[in-house]
Design an enzyme around this catalytic site. Structure first.
Site, PDB file in Angstrom:
ATOM      1  N   GLU A 392       0.828  -1.219   0.000  1.00 32.69           N
ATOM      2  CA  GLU A 392       0.000   0.000   0.000  1.00 32.69           C
ATOM      3  C   GLU A 392       0.856   1.260   0.000  1.00 32.69           C
ATOM      4  OE1 GLU A 392      -2.955  -0.222  -0.797  1.00 32.69           O
ATOM      5  OE2 GLU A 392      -3.287  -2.348  -0.399  1.00 32.69           O
ATOM      6  N   HIS A 395       1.693   2.117  -3.569  1.00 32.66           N
ATOM      7  CA  HIS A 395       0.630   2.905  -4.198  1.00 32.66           C
ATOM      8  C   HIS A 395       0.704   4.369  -3.741  1.00 32.66           C
ATOM      9  CE1 HIS A 395      -1.526  -0.282  -6.172  1.00 32.66           C
ATOM     10  NE2 HIS A 395      -1.803  -0.941  -5.060  1.00 32.66           N
TER      11      HIS A 395
END
Length: 603
Positions: A392, A395
């Site tokens: 994550e 991202h």
């Protein structure tokens, strides 16, 4: 501090240091309400542009207003939904989320005239806009409009196609109802002899059982159930393929595949190279399956053995602070510029860390342009959660670097690129962990985790992509997609990919019937290309050092400022060639070799 699964707290009791800082988006509800009112007023201004987009100055003013409205809307939508995700049972933010969704629909409808109106202009006018200094900030947008122009229909036909759009959702909707609501699976006995419900969620748990009989029974029960619905499910999938063929023909595309690739300007060779290159490396997959059979100690490897644990889970207790530190250290190859932002993100309220009552499950990275990204986690003190954190943050860093280096319109990257940064972070973390793990059992656990990512994300998704290509080609040639034909094609692909040395159980022929991604046609290949691109990047970074890092950071800062394939190519990964897939396969081969050596130490 860590949090065990028994310590699920109320949202109001979550300490500030464990929450994301949504105040960076809106300090309070009053600020959100004020911005909401601004957007409502702006929508009235949009209507004034309708019918006026004939010259560069009008187009520029309209685009500027469109960007301003879109950015406000993004902020409103993201904030309302992230507040809702903190506690999905909270009625205040449930209502705010719905209010934001309704406004989003209004905004989409209000802005919908812009592209068709510009595309209705003569091609010479559009080319003039592209070269006009007034519109230099929108050059890529206008070039993209011009590229799409041959496939846009006259206004009346587009209005008719918009109405057909509602009908086109039918195959996916019907499949969803059959698959999620109407399909009833039998009970299956677990390791303790207790009957448990077989569901979509529990199926993988049964396949991961150490008890082979449990795995086999769940596998057979799953596909026997689908076989009972084979005629309906084949008709549903056939309807989806027919829909794709209709759109391709009406919009003047050579094929349904080329239509789906056109949106991101992806050459057909990217799709076919993926399949061809994976075919050349199927012996590697089969070598891994041989190793899996040996480690499981079975005479024959069956389809229901593919998710069985090869080694008892190495108990790695990794508190969040330790996971954070390991992620930072593993990403040191990306350099100080990257690390400075990453370390800051851990201190500046980007992340909502632990589970609490009512919190949305899973994990994601999200945000709005102009404010740092946010990451939602439900962290457990284990290996999987540490990899989720790395994923994550990949991202988040991609979004942050795109947003800070590009104007709003150019910062939005495509789905084709979306999983590259996240997967690269996982690859670097895996390399870091393997280099520092001496215990053979822990090492084998890590290697198995990584090898199965290759098997499921590259090989399996490529097999899905090949199935989609074949069935669309058959339909384009006028063949009927009967249940038998679909099952025969799918079974032969499984035999091709898994090889002669394992038992490809006949039941697997029905697996096509349970894959929801087949209703988002020609999408799954992006999982395989994204994973391969990330693996290629990680290999270059670890072998070349700074030159490769500089190219990769350039990729992160490019957002959606060019076509996806060009952005990757500039950074040193040419997805129009087989090379990145081949590089990923060389990494897979090294994993298998290391597994084979580690297996000897475990005997």
């Amino acid at each position: 501090m860590s949090q065990t699964s028994s310590q699920v707290t109320k949202r109001s009791d979550v300490p500030a240091e464990h929450r994301w800082k949504l105040e960076d988006l809106f300090a309070n509800q009053n600020e959100w309400d004020q911005e909401y009112a601004i957007v409502k007023k702006q929508l009235d201004k949009v209507a004034e542009f309708q019918g006026t987009l004939k010259d560069a100055s009008s187009v520029k003013a309209c685009f500027e207003l469109e960007d301003d409205i879109s950015l406000h809307m993004e902020r409103l939508y993201v904030y309302a939904n992230m507040r809702h995700h903190e506690d999905t049972a909270d009625p205040t933010y449930m209502a705010l989320s719905e209010k934001a969704k309704k406004l989003s629909v209004e905004v989409s409808e209000a802005l919908s005239f812009i592209t068709p109106e510009i595309l209705a202009l003569p091609e010479e006018t559009l080319k003039g806009f592209i070269d006009d200094p007034q519109l230099s900030a929108y050059k890529f947008t206008l070039e993209e409009m011009l590229r799409q122009k041959p496939h846009v229909l006259p206004k009346e036909q587009e209005a008719l196609m918009a109405q057909v759009g509602n009908l086109s959702q039918a195959p996916n909707t019907i499949f969803g109802m059959i698959n999620n609501a109407d399909m009833k699976f039998p009970k299956v006995r677990d390791e303790n002899g207790e009957e448990r419900d077989l569901t979509h969620g529990s199926y993988i748990q049964f396949l991961e059982s150490e008890n082979r009989e449990v795995r086999a029974n769940a596998f057979k029960a799953m596909y026997d159930t689908y076989a009972k619905q084979k005629n309906t499910l084949a008709a549903t999938l056939n309807a989806n393929v027919t829909k794709n063929l209709f759109y391709a023909k009406v919009r003047n595309y050579p094929s349904a595949l080329e239509m789906s690739l056109y949106g991101d300007n992806i050459p057909k060779e990217v799709y076919t190279n993926l399949i061809d290159t994976i075919h050349q490396h199927l012996p590697l997959l089969q070598r891994y399956l041989d190793l899996r059979q040996t480690m499981l100690g079975v005479d024959e490897l069956h389809m229901y053995d593919l998710f069985a644990p090869l080694i008892e889970e190495a108990k790695m207790t990794i508190p969040y602070e330790e996971a954070q530190q390991k992620v930072i250290e593993s990403l040191e190859p990306l350099g100080e510029e990257y690390l400075k932002v990453l370390k800051g993100s851990f201190e500046e309220g980007w992340i909502d860390i632990y589970e609490n009552e009512g919190k949305r499950s899973g994990a994601y990275s999200w945000g709005a342009y102009g404010t740092h990204p946010y990451v939602l986690l439900n962290h457990k003190d284990n290996l999987n959660s540490m990899f989720t954190l790395a994923h994550e943050m990949g991202h988040a860093m991609h979004s942050y670097l795109s947003d800070t280096h590009l104007p709003y319109r150019d910062a939005q990257y495509t789905i084709f690129l979306a999983e590259v940064a996240s997967t690269l972070n996982e690859a670097l973390l895996m390399d870091y962990m393997l280099k520092r793990t001496e215990d053979p059992k822990s090492k084998m656990y890590l290697l198995t985790y990584y090898a199965d990512q290759f098997r499921t994300t590259v090989f399996r998704q490529t097999m899905f992509a090949e199935f989609e290509k074949i069935i669309h080609e058959k339909a384009e040639q006028g063949e009927a997609l009967t249940p038998q034909l679909l099952s025969d094609i799918y079974y032969e692909l499984n035999k091709k990919y898994h090889g002669d040395r394992m038992v490809v159980d006949k039941d697997i022929a029905m697996e096509w019937a349970r894959i929801p991604h087949f209703y988002t046609s020609f999408y799954v290949y992006k999982y395989a290309t994204g994973f391969s691109a990330a693996t290629s990047f990680s290999k270059q970074i670890l072998e070349e050092g700074q030159p490769a890092v500089d190219r990769y950071l350039g990729f992160l800062k490019s957002g959606g400022s060019d076509f996806s394939i060009n952005i990757l190519k500039k950074a040193g990964v040419d997805m129009s060639s087989p090379k990145p897939i081949a590089e990923a396969m060389s990494v897979f081969e090294s994993i298998i070799e290391e597994m084979e050596e580690t297996a000897k130490l475990l005997k």
